[in-house]
Design a protein around this motif. Structure first.
Motif, PDB file in Angstrom:
ATOM      1  N   LEU A 188       3.817   4.964   9.445  1.00 36.69           N
ATOM      2  CA  LEU A 188       3.173   4.288   8.307  1.00 36.69           C
ATOM      3  C   LEU A 188       4.143   3.298   7.662  1.00 36.69           C
ATOM      4  CD1 LEU A 188       1.212   7.254   6.653  1.00 36.69           C
ATOM      5  CD2 LEU A 188       0.206   5.210   7.701  1.00 36.69           C
ATOM      6  N   THR A 213      -5.274   3.972   8.699  1.00 33.03           N
ATOM      7  CA  THR A 213      -5.300   2.505   8.560  1.00 33.03           C
ATOM      8  C   THR A 213      -6.631   1.924   9.046  1.00 33.03           C
ATOM      9  OG1 THR A 213      -4.166   2.318  10.710  1.00 33.03           O
ATOM     10  CG2 THR A 213      -2.793   2.263   8.747  1.00 33.03           C
ATOM     11  N   LYS A 227       0.837  -1.189   0.000  1.00 32.27           N
ATOM     12  CA  LYS A 227       0.000   0.000   0.000  1.00 32.27           C
ATOM     13  C   LYS A 227       0.876   1.244   0.000  1.00 32.27           C
ATOM     14  CE  LYS A 227      -4.037  -2.031   2.098  1.00 32.27           C
ATOM     15  NZ  LYS A 227      -5.079  -1.897   3.119  1.00 32.27           N
ATOM     16  N   GLN A 280       4.440   0.174   9.467  1.00 38.45           N
ATOM     17  CA  GLN A 280       3.277  -0.705   9.242  1.00 38.45           C
ATOM     18  C   GLN A 280       3.296  -1.324   7.848  1.00 38.45           C
ATOM     19  OE1 GLN A 280      -0.541   0.075  10.608  1.00 38.45           O
ATOM     20  NE2 GLN A 280       0.070   1.350  12.327  1.00 38.45           N
TER      21      GLN A 280
END
Ligand SMILES: NC(=O)c1ccc[n+]([C@@H]2O[C@H](COP(=O)([O-])OP(=O)(O)OC[C@H]3O[C@@H](n4cnc5c(N)ncnc54)[C@H](OP(=O)(O)O)[C@@H]3O)[C@@H](O)[C@H]2O)c1
Length: 238
Positions: free
Chosen positions: A25, A219, A6, A28
């Motif tokens: 981010l 998210t 992503k 993750q």
């Protein structure tokens, strides 16, 4: 980049809350595009995160410049063809220019300049990048607002900044409504009072703490909330 990866874009990310948001981010698993108006500051920020083993690249972005926004959109289209997360973080607080910060002394130019970055910037970015979210019917837009823009708690001081953040919240509501029924969720967030160049040395929160609810909203699972205003992962009044 692999097919399941992503992609996230963060504006004003060379320092402060935007920088911490990029780090979280990327941790993750996002491929993060860290944007900044100053090329060398942005590259230095990316070097730091890459040295931590994180997937972060730089792209220049001046949010007040339509050509710069268009260049970013073209880059994203060509390199990734998709976008899952847009964090409209870039912001300015310019009221200090107008002596005592009274509305009676606020220059229209201060308001205009503040709106350019804090409101028209996020609008331009949304117009330029939402088509990439629509292409895969998946997106999260997080507008970094402030409690200073809460109408329910409105008072004097920093009038240009306050007005801009109230307007940004309106943008969140309008966008969320236009995207209703899609898998693109749009929310506003107050990061709290954060120790950054803008927040000052006395602020109690670290940039990492300030980024927490931003990343949580970025998210959200499919079917999550949209059109809300949040602080500490909880809804707050407009
Ligand atoms: N700190 C707080 O206590 C607090 C509280 C509530 C809300 N917020 C909001 O949180 C967001 C981030 O704030 P922060 O505390 O991290 O502030 P900051 O340390 O002052 O960082 C602001 C960032 O925005 C960038 N920026 C400003 N104008 C820009 C433009 N026209 N185009 C592109 N980038 C631009 C700056 O770039 P340069 O380095 O080039 O100037 C910088 O990277 C802002 O929207 C702010 O309003 C902060």
């Amino acid at each position: 980049m692999n097919a399941t990866e992503k992609v996230a874009v963060v504006t004003g990310a060379n320092r402060g809350i935007g920088f911490a948001t990029c780090r979280q981010l990327a941790k993750q698993g996002f491929q993060v595009v860290l944007t900044s108006r100053d090329q060398s500051k942005g590259k230095a920020a990316v070097d730091q995160l890459q040295a931590e083993g994180l997937q972060v690249i730089h792209h220049p972005l001046e949010v007040t410049n339509p050509v710069s926004v268009e260049q970013l959109a073209n880059f994203m289209r060509q390199k990734f063809g998709r976008l899952e997360v847009l964090v409209n973080n870039a912001g300015v607080l310019l009221d200090y220019r107008d002596s005592d910060g009274s509305l009676f002394n606020t220059k229209i130019d201060t308001l205009r300049e503040t709106m350019e970055t804090n409101v028209y910037g996020p609008l331009r970015l949304s117009q330029g990048l939402v088509p990439l979210m629509q292409a895969h019917n998946s997106g999260r837009i997080v507008n970094v607002s402030s409690g200073a823009g809460q109408l329910s708690d409105m008072s004097s001081g920093y009038p240009a900044y306050r007005i801009s953040k109230t307007a940004l919240n309106a943008l969140t509501r309008i966008l969320a409504d236009e995207l209703k029924g899609t898998n693109i969720l749009v929310n506003s967030v107050c990061p709290g009072w954060v120790k950054t160049d803008m927040g000052g040395a006395n602020a109690p929160r670290t940039p990492e703490q300030g980024a927490d609810t931003i990343v949580w909203l970025a998210t959200l699972p499919n079917g999550g909330p949209t059109g809300g205003f949040w602080r500490n992962r909880q809804p707050i009044e407009w």
